[in-house]
Design a protein around this motif. Structure first.
Motif, short mmCIF file in Angstrom:
data_model
loop_
_atom_site.label_atom_id
_atom_site.label_comp_id
_atom_site.label_asym_id
_atom_site.label_seq_id
_atom_site.Cartn_x
_atom_site.Cartn_y
_atom_site.Cartn_z
N HIS A 7 -23.83 61.87 -35.08
CA HIS A 7 -23.06 63.09 -34.87
C HIS A 7 -22.75 63.78 -36.20
CE1 HIS A 7 -22.61 62.85 -30.60
NE2 HIS A 7 -22.12 61.62 -30.68
N LEU A 8 -22.64 63.02 -37.25
CA LEU A 8 -22.41 63.62 -38.56
C LEU A 8 -23.68 64.28 -39.10
CD1 LEU A 8 -20.17 60.93 -40.27
CD2 LEU A 8 -19.48 63.13 -39.31
N ALA A 9 -24.83 63.81 -38.66
CA ALA A 9 -26.09 64.36 -39.15
C ALA A 9 -26.44 65.68 -38.47
CB ALA A 9 -27.22 63.36 -38.93
N ILE A 10 -25.88 65.96 -37.31
CA ILE A 10 -26.23 67.17 -36.57
C ILE A 10 -25.93 68.43 -37.38
CG2 ILE A 10 -25.68 68.55 -34.52
CD1 ILE A 10 -25.54 65.93 -32.96
N PRO A 11 -24.75 68.59 -37.98
CA PRO A 11 -24.53 69.82 -38.78
C PRO A 11 -25.48 69.93 -39.96
CG PRO A 11 -22.44 68.73 -38.34
CD PRO A 11 -23.52 67.81 -37.88
N ILE A 12 -25.84 68.83 -40.56
CA ILE A 12 -26.78 68.86 -41.68
C ILE A 12 -28.15 69.30 -41.19
CG2 ILE A 12 -27.97 67.43 -43.40
CD1 ILE A 12 -25.35 65.76 -43.50
N HIS A 13 -28.57 68.78 -40.03
CA HIS A 13 -29.86 69.18 -39.46
C HIS A 13 -29.84 70.67 -39.08
CE1 HIS A 13 -30.78 64.75 -38.20
NE2 HIS A 13 -30.89 64.95 -39.50
N LEU A 14 -28.73 71.12 -38.53
CA LEU A 14 -28.62 72.54 -38.17
C LEU A 14 -28.72 73.43 -39.40
CD1 LEU A 14 -25.79 72.47 -35.48
CD2 LEU A 14 -28.16 73.17 -35.14
N LEU A 15 -28.04 73.06 -40.46
CA LEU A 15 -28.11 73.86 -41.69
C LEU A 15 -29.50 73.84 -42.30
CD1 LEU A 15 -24.69 73.06 -43.40
CD2 LEU A 15 -25.43 75.22 -42.38
N ALA A 16 -30.16 72.69 -42.26
CA ALA A 16 -31.52 72.60 -42.78
C ALA A 16 -32.47 73.47 -41.97
CB ALA A 16 -32.00 71.15 -42.77
N ALA A 17 -32.35 73.43 -40.64
CA ALA A 17 -33.21 74.24 -39.78
C ALA A 17 -32.91 75.73 -39.97
CB ALA A 17 -33.02 73.85 -38.32
N LEU A 18 -31.65 76.07 -40.10
CA LEU A 18 -31.27 77.47 -40.32
C LEU A 18 -31.83 77.98 -41.65
CD1 LEU A 18 -29.66 79.93 -39.33
CD2 LEU A 18 -27.73 79.03 -40.61
N GLY A 19 -31.69 77.20 -42.69
CA GLY A 19 -32.23 77.60 -43.99
C GLY A 19 -33.74 77.72 -43.98
N LEU A 68 -36.15 66.81 -36.54
CA LEU A 68 -35.09 66.01 -37.15
C LEU A 68 -34.26 65.27 -36.10
CD1 LEU A 68 -33.87 68.47 -39.92
CD2 LEU A 68 -35.21 66.40 -40.23
N GLN A 69 -34.04 65.90 -34.95
CA GLN A 69 -33.24 65.27 -33.89
C GLN A 69 -34.04 64.23 -33.10
OE1 GLN A 69 -29.97 65.48 -33.24
NE2 GLN A 69 -29.85 66.70 -35.10
N LYS A 70 -35.37 64.37 -33.07
CA LYS A 70 -36.28 63.42 -32.45
C LYS A 70 -36.15 63.31 -30.93
CE LYS A 70 -36.73 60.48 -36.49
NZ LYS A 70 -35.84 61.06 -37.43
N CYS A 119 -40.03 72.40 -28.53
CA CYS A 119 -40.96 71.55 -27.77
C CYS A 119 -42.03 70.96 -28.68
CB CYS A 119 -41.62 72.37 -26.65
SG CYS A 119 -40.54 72.72 -25.29
N ALA A 120 -42.57 71.78 -29.57
CA ALA A 120 -43.58 71.30 -30.49
C ALA A 120 -43.01 70.26 -31.46
CB ALA A 120 -44.18 72.47 -31.26
N GLY A 121 -41.79 70.49 -31.93
CA GLY A 121 -41.17 69.52 -32.84
C GLY A 121 -40.88 68.20 -32.18
N ALA A 122 -40.45 68.23 -30.92
CA ALA A 122 -40.18 66.98 -30.21
C ALA A 122 -41.47 66.22 -29.92
CB ALA A 122 -39.43 67.26 -28.91
N ARG A 123 -42.52 66.96 -29.61
CA ARG A 123 -43.82 66.30 -29.39
C ARG A 123 -44.32 65.66 -30.67
NH1 ARG A 123 -47.89 68.68 -25.23
NH2 ARG A 123 -48.97 67.02 -26.33
N ARG A 124 -44.12 66.34 -31.78
CA ARG A 124 -44.54 65.80 -33.07
C ARG A 124 -43.73 64.55 -33.42
NH1 ARG A 124 -47.56 63.94 -36.60
NH2 ARG A 124 -47.25 64.50 -38.75
#
Length: 133
Positions: A7-19, A68-70, A119-124
């Motif tokens: 749960h702590l990694a979600i904001p970091i993943h969101l910021l990385a994806a946004l950037g 990142l979320q897998k 969808c493509a990211g989850a498949r990867r």
């Protein structure tokens, strides 16, 4: 990884994806602006090119977030695309513009691009989990 640290990694993943998505949208927008200028295209080409640039940023941002979320790529990518669309709508309303049907179609396209990228990211991510033979 424990549930708490996930749960702590979600904001970091969101910021990385946004950037990443914003950088891709800005880079493709700059490239398409150069193409418009070098070919002498008129202002009528700006809307399709801007839409393509933002959709590419939404697609790649959704892809990275789902990677990142897998898991749940459609949900993460769709949420990312919806967040991008809502941010663009908010900017338009703040500048005094009123959305029309064409703008609503563009925002829907941005949302769908994020979902497709998710969808493509989850498949990867699922393919990366499988052991190689």
């Amino acid at each position: 990884m424990s549930v708490h640290s996930n749960h702590l990694a979600i904001p970091i993943h969101l910021l990385a994806a946004l950037g990443f998505g914003a950088a891709c949208a800005a880079g493709s927008g700059a490239g398409l602006a150069w193409l418009m200028a070098s070919r002498g295209m008129g202002p009528g080409a700006a809307w399709p090119f801007a839409t393509a640039a933002v959709c590419l940023g939404s697609l790649l941002g959704g892809w990275l977030l789902a990677l990142l979320q897998k898991s749940r790529g459609l949900v993460w990518g769709g949420a990312f695309g919806l967040a991008c669309a809502l941010a663009l709508l908010g900017l338009q309303l703040a500048w005094g513009g009123a959305p029309d049907a064409a703008q609503a179609a563009r925002l829907a396209l941005v949302t769908l691009s994020g979902a497709a990228g998710g969808c493509a990211g989850a498949r990867r991510a699922a393919r990366a989990k499988k052991p190689r033979r």
